[in-house]
Design an enzyme around this catalytic site. Structure first.
Site, PDB file in Angstrom:
ATOM      1  N   ASN A   1      -3.850   1.875 -14.007  1.00  0.00           N
ATOM      2  CA  ASN A   1      -2.935   1.024 -13.233  1.00  0.00           C
ATOM      3  C   ASN A   1      -1.537   1.627 -13.305  1.00  0.00           C
ATOM      4  O   ASN A   1      -1.200   2.320 -14.273  1.00  0.00           O
ATOM      5  CB  ASN A   1      -2.915  -0.380 -13.847  1.00  0.00           C
ATOM      6  CG  ASN A   1      -2.021  -1.339 -13.074  1.00  0.00           C
ATOM      7  OD1 ASN A   1      -1.985  -1.320 -11.834  1.00  0.00           O
ATOM      8  ND2 ASN A   1      -1.295  -2.190 -13.784  1.00  0.00           N
TER       9      ASN A   1
ATOM     10  N   HIS B   1       2.550   0.363 -13.101  1.00  0.00           N
ATOM     11  CA  HIS B   1       3.333  -0.867 -13.194  1.00  0.00           C
ATOM     12  C   HIS B   1       4.822  -0.518 -13.190  1.00  0.00           C
ATOM     13  O   HIS B   1       5.248   0.402 -13.904  1.00  0.00           O
ATOM     14  CB  HIS B   1       2.961  -1.638 -14.460  1.00  0.00           C
ATOM     15  CG  HIS B   1       3.652  -2.953 -14.540  1.00  0.00           C
ATOM     16  ND1 HIS B   1       3.253  -4.040 -13.770  1.00  0.00           N
ATOM     17  CD2 HIS B   1       4.735  -3.359 -15.240  1.00  0.00           C
ATOM     18  CE1 HIS B   1       4.076  -5.048 -14.015  1.00  0.00           C
ATOM     19  NE2 HIS B   1       4.980  -4.660 -14.901  1.00  0.00           N
TER      20      HIS B   1
ATOM     21  N   LEU C   1      -6.804  -9.661 -12.258  1.00  0.00           N
ATOM     22  CA  LEU C   1      -7.276  -9.062 -13.516  1.00  0.00           C
ATOM     23  C   LEU C   1      -8.754  -8.710 -13.387  1.00  0.00           C
ATOM     24  O   LEU C   1      -9.505  -9.392 -12.690  1.00  0.00           O
ATOM     25  CB  LEU C   1      -7.087 -10.052 -14.673  1.00  0.00           C
ATOM     26  CG  LEU C   1      -5.639 -10.443 -15.001  1.00  0.00           C
ATOM     27  CD1 LEU C   1      -5.617 -11.440 -16.163  1.00  0.00           C
ATOM     28  CD2 LEU C   1      -4.806  -9.214 -15.335  1.00  0.00           C
TER      29      LEU C   1
ATOM     30  N   GLY D   1       0.774  -1.231   0.000  1.00  0.00           N
ATOM     31  CA  GLY D   1       0.000   0.000   0.000  1.00  0.00           C
ATOM     32  C   GLY D   1       0.808   1.284   0.000  1.00  0.00           C
ATOM     33  O   GLY D   1       0.290   2.341   0.364  1.00  0.00           O
ATOM     34  N   SER D   2       2.059   1.235  -0.470  1.00  0.00           N
ATOM     35  CA  SER D   2       2.821   2.496  -0.483  1.00  0.00           C
ATOM     36  C   SER D   2       2.247   3.452  -1.533  1.00  0.00           C
ATOM     37  O   SER D   2       2.189   4.668  -1.311  1.00  0.00           O
ATOM     38  CB  SER D   2       4.314   2.252  -0.705  1.00  0.00           C
ATOM     39  OG  SER D   2       4.574   1.820  -2.015  1.00  0.00           O
ATOM     40  N   ASN D   3       1.811   2.931  -2.667  1.00  0.00           N
ATOM     41  CA  ASN D   3       1.175   3.801  -3.670  1.00  0.00           C
ATOM     42  C   ASN D   3      -0.162   4.330  -3.157  1.00  0.00           C
ATOM     43  O   ASN D   3      -0.484   5.503  -3.350  1.00  0.00           O
ATOM     44  CB  ASN D   3       0.994   3.060  -4.992  1.00  0.00           C
ATOM     45  CG  ASN D   3       2.273   3.015  -5.795  1.00  0.00           C
ATOM     46  OD1 ASN D   3       2.676   4.009  -6.392  1.00  0.00           O
ATOM     47  ND2 ASN D   3       2.952   1.876  -5.782  1.00  0.00           N
TER      48      ASN D   3
HETATM   49  C1  GAR Z   1       3.893  -1.500  -7.128  1.00  0.00           C
HETATM   50  O1  GAR Z   1       5.255  -1.551  -7.498  1.00  0.00           O
HETATM   51  C2  GAR Z   1       3.014  -1.584  -8.359  1.00  0.00           C
HETATM   52  O2  GAR Z   1       3.542  -0.923  -9.452  1.00  0.00           O
HETATM   53  C3  GAR Z   1       2.980  -3.073  -8.588  1.00  0.00           C
HETATM   54  O3  GAR Z   1       2.792  -3.591  -7.288  1.00  0.00           O
HETATM   55  C4  GAR Z   1       3.503  -2.766  -6.371  1.00  0.00           C
HETATM   56  C5  GAR Z   1       2.601  -2.463  -5.207  1.00  0.00           C
HETATM   57  O4  GAR Z   1       3.319  -1.775  -4.198  1.00  0.00           O
HETATM   58  N1  GAR Z   1       1.932  -3.441  -9.502  1.00  0.00           N
HETATM   59  C6  GAR Z   1       2.045  -4.402 -10.397  1.00  0.00           C
HETATM   60  O5  GAR Z   1       3.035  -5.108 -10.488  1.00  0.00           O
HETATM   61  C7  GAR Z   1       0.847  -4.563 -11.317  1.00  0.00           C
HETATM   62  N2  GAR Z   1       1.105  -5.519 -12.314  1.00  0.00           N
HETATM   63  P1  GAR Z   1       2.547  -0.975  -3.076  1.00  0.00           P
HETATM   64  O6  GAR Z   1       1.547  -1.955  -2.457  1.00  0.00           O
HETATM   65  O7  GAR Z   1       3.613  -0.598  -2.083  1.00  0.00           O
HETATM   66  O8  GAR Z   1       1.863   0.195  -3.690  1.00  0.00           O
END
Ligand code: GAR
Length: 205
Positions: free
Chosen positions: A113, A115, A92, A14-16
């Site tokens: 999204n 990525h 998905l 959940g950092s994003n």
């Molecule tokens: C992030 O790096 C995001 O880009 C990736 O999952 C991570 C989640 O990190 N998403 C994918 O790979 C989608 N195919 P977060 O939970 O710290 O935000």
């Protein structure tokens, strides 16, 4: 004009999601994060969102995909959500789901999204680690519209990063996540400023 209503879907750390919530709180009511939805009971993102005062939903896939997605659509409709931001949502979305969501918004695609690669390179899980193993000379981050495929939708924005092959995987992850946070919060801000065409949830639905 009412605030734009955004839902975040996330399955992990959940950092994003945290960055998006914090950014939205600076946008003076132009946009709100209505809720964070996860498909994983143990996902740390749920606690992070609650700590930041954002409502959460846990919608686990207990039955088939159609039932799971219908439960999510019901929540989206109840909150009249305008945009969905996927932030590490490792599932998905079906064409039927995306079509229904688009129907509520003048047929516009308003699901995005982020990525951690320069798509179409390294789609799917563990993109950073796979690029690291290949010691690519540069990698980056992509924001794209979501379609039924795995990280295949139309690209909105990409930024590249040069990464030293001597750096550790942890260094790569840190730099890429930092770039993700900057790009995703800038994109959120651009929505709030009307720089991305938005169709509001059609209130007669
Ligand atoms: C992030 O790096 C995001 O880009 C990736 O999952 C991570 C989640 O990190 N998403 C994918 O790979 C989608 N195919 P977060 O939970 O710290 O935000």
């Amino acid at each position: 004009m009412r605030p734009l209503r955004v839902a975040i879907f996330a399955s992990g750390t959940g950092s994003n999601a945290r960055t998006l919530i914090e950014k939205a709180q600076t946008l003076r009511g132009a946009l709100e994060i209505s809720f964070v939805l996860s498909d994983k009971a143990t996902a740390p993102v749920l606690k992070k969102a609650e700590e930041l005062g954002v409502r959460t939903y846990l919608v686990e896939k207990k039955l088939d995909r159609q039932n799971h997605e219908q439960a999510i659509l019901n929540i989206l409709r109840e909150h009249r959500i305008d945009w969905i931001f996927l932030a590490g949502y490792m599932r998905l979305l079906s064409g039927a789901f995306l079509r229904q969501f688009a129907l509520w918004h003048g047929d516009a695609s308003q699901v995005v999204n982020i990525h951690p690669s320069l798509l179409p390179a390294y789609p799917g899980a563990e993109a950073i680690a796979r690029a690291y193993q290949d010691r690519v000379s540069h990698t980056g981050v992509t924001i794209h519209f979501v379609d039924e495929g795995m990280d295949t939708g139309k690209i909105i924005h990409q930024e590249a990063l040069s990464l030293s092959p001597e750096a550790s995987l942890a260094d790569w992850k840190e730099m890429i996540h930092r770039l993700e946070h900057r790009m995703y919060s800038n994109f959120l801000e651009s929505l709030s400023l009307g720089q991305q065409k938005t169709f509001y949830f059609e209130e007669n639905q």
